[in-house]
Design a protein around this motif. Structure first.
Motif, PDB file in Angstrom:
ATOM      1  N   UNK A  55       0.889  -1.240   0.066  1.00 47.65           N
ATOM      2  CA  UNK A  55       0.005   0.035   0.045  1.00 47.65           C
ATOM      3  C   UNK A  55       0.808   0.992   0.095  1.00 47.65           C
ATOM      4  N   UNK A  56       1.867   1.257   0.715  1.00 47.74           N
ATOM      5  CA  UNK A  56       2.924   2.347   0.912  1.00 47.74           C
ATOM      6  C   UNK A  56       3.485   2.611  -0.573  1.00 47.74           C
ATOM      7  N   UNK A  57       3.830   1.663  -1.357  1.00 48.13           N
ATOM      8  CA  UNK A  57       4.358   1.641  -2.622  1.00 48.13           C
ATOM      9  C   UNK A  57       3.260   2.386  -3.606  1.00 48.13           C
ATOM     10  N   UNK A  58       2.145   1.787  -3.563  1.00 49.23           N
ATOM     11  CA  UNK A  58       1.156   2.429  -4.275  1.00 49.23           C
ATOM     12  C   UNK A  58       1.071   3.863  -4.021  1.00 49.23           C
ATOM     13  N   UNK A  59       0.812   4.242  -2.610  1.00 47.31           N
ATOM     14  CA  UNK A  59       0.852   5.621  -2.304  1.00 47.31           C
ATOM     15  C   UNK A  59       1.760   6.220  -2.744  1.00 47.31           C
ATOM     16  N   UNK A  60       2.988   5.878  -2.439  1.00 44.11           N
ATOM     17  CA  UNK A  60       4.055   6.716  -2.977  1.00 44.11           C
ATOM     18  C   UNK A  60       4.228   6.911  -4.471  1.00 44.11           C
ATOM     19  N   UNK A  61       3.627   5.974  -5.340  1.00 42.87           N
ATOM     20  CA  UNK A  61       3.626   6.181  -6.707  1.00 42.87           C
ATOM     21  C   UNK A  61       2.673   7.277  -7.143  1.00 42.87           C
ATOM     22  N   UNK A 105       3.586  15.283   4.200  1.00 43.21           N
ATOM     23  CA  UNK A 105       3.703  14.747   5.718  1.00 43.21           C
ATOM     24  C   UNK A 105       4.726  13.721   5.661  1.00 43.21           C
ATOM     25  N   UNK A 106       4.884  13.274   6.927  1.00 38.81           N
ATOM     26  CA  UNK A 106       6.080  12.201   7.095  1.00 38.81           C
ATOM     27  C   UNK A 106       5.712  10.981   6.446  1.00 38.81           C
ATOM     28  N   UNK A 107       4.393  10.701   6.611  1.00 41.28           N
ATOM     29  CA  UNK A 107       3.961   9.304   6.069  1.00 41.28           C
ATOM     30  C   UNK A 107       4.010   9.606   4.352  1.00 41.28           C
ATOM     31  N   UNK A 108       3.600  10.797   3.814  1.00 36.94           N
ATOM     32  CA  UNK A 108       3.911  10.920   2.584  1.00 36.94           C
ATOM     33  C   UNK A 108       5.283  10.566   2.063  1.00 36.94           C
ATOM     34  N   UNK A 109       6.344  11.322   2.760  1.00 35.20           N
ATOM     35  CA  UNK A 109       7.798  11.129   2.481  1.00 35.20           C
ATOM     36  C   UNK A 109       8.069   9.757   2.499  1.00 35.20           C
ATOM     37  N   UNK A 110       7.848   9.000   3.571  1.00 34.60           N
ATOM     38  CA  UNK A 110       8.122   7.602   3.653  1.00 34.60           C
ATOM     39  C   UNK A 110       7.640   6.714   2.560  1.00 34.60           C
ATOM     40  N   UNK A 111       6.568   7.113   2.171  1.00 35.47           N
ATOM     41  CA  UNK A 111       5.973   6.323   0.957  1.00 35.47           C
ATOM     42  C   UNK A 111       6.761   6.368  -0.213  1.00 35.47           C
ATOM     43  N   UNK A 112       6.921   7.922  -0.261  1.00 37.32           N
ATOM     44  CA  UNK A 112       7.706   8.350  -1.624  1.00 37.32           C
ATOM     45  C   UNK A 112       9.107   7.508  -1.405  1.00 37.32           C
ATOM     46  N   UNK A 113       9.748   7.416  -0.395  1.00 43.63           N
ATOM     47  CA  UNK A 113      11.132   6.563  -0.240  1.00 43.63           C
ATOM     48  C   UNK A 113      11.041   5.300  -0.751  1.00 43.63           C
ATOM     49  N   UNK A 114       9.939   4.545  -0.355  1.00 38.03           N
ATOM     50  CA  UNK A 114       9.526   3.318  -0.439  1.00 38.03           C
ATOM     51  C   UNK A 114       9.500   3.314  -1.931  1.00 38.03           C
TER      52      UNK A 114
END
Ligand code: HEC
Length: 111
Positions: free
Chosen positions: A30-36, A95-104
């Motif tokens: 889910x993080x990956x999809x959100x990061x994308x 947000x921190x969550x968005x940044x960590x999803x982007x990093x993923x």
């Protein structure tokens, strides 16, 4: 009674740890999809964010190049994006969550 307490607690912690591990696995997709999604929306104007994208701006590193450079964990990305001393980039207030999803997502790019 008192002597059984610590081992019961240990057991509970073990169960919790396994549970968290399972959760971690599930959330990473889910993080990956959100990061994308964030990358497509906020970064693709300038960066080539994935294999489907033909062109970004000139002289802007692609996400796959960023991944290859190996210097991008969530902490560095967070520092970079929240202190845009690289002033050609806009301050996106992620947000921190968005940044960590982007990093993923960036880590999943390129070979
Ligand atoms: C308006 C254009 C623009 C947008 C939008 C943009 N960037 Fe950038 N980015 C740049 C430019 C230009 C650079 C080159 C470094 C500089 O600014 O000097 C850069 C550099 C970077 C770097 C440093 C790469 C390195 O190897 O040092 C990272 C990380 C980065 N961008 C991430 C992102 C992310 C993540 C997004 C989306 C949330 C994003 N950028 C959106 C223009 C942009």
């Amino acid at each position: 009674m008192l002597t059984t307490l610590p081992s019961a607690r240990t057991k509970a912690l073990q169960v919790a740890a396994v549970f968290l591990l399972l959760l971690g696995d599930q959330s990473s997709a889910a993080d990956l999809a959100h990061g994308r999604a964030i990358a497509n929306r906020w970064c693709s104007e300038c960066h080539v964010t994935g294999p489907g994208q033909q062109r970004g701006s000139d002289n802007v590193p692609t996400f796959s190049e960023m991944k290859k450079s190996g210097k991008l964990d969530a902490a560095r990305l967070s520092t970079f994006l929240s202190a845009p001393q690289h002033s050609r980039m806009p301050d996106l207030s992620l947000t921190r969550a968005e940044i960590s999803d982007l990093a993923a997502y960036i880590k999943s790019q390129g070979h």
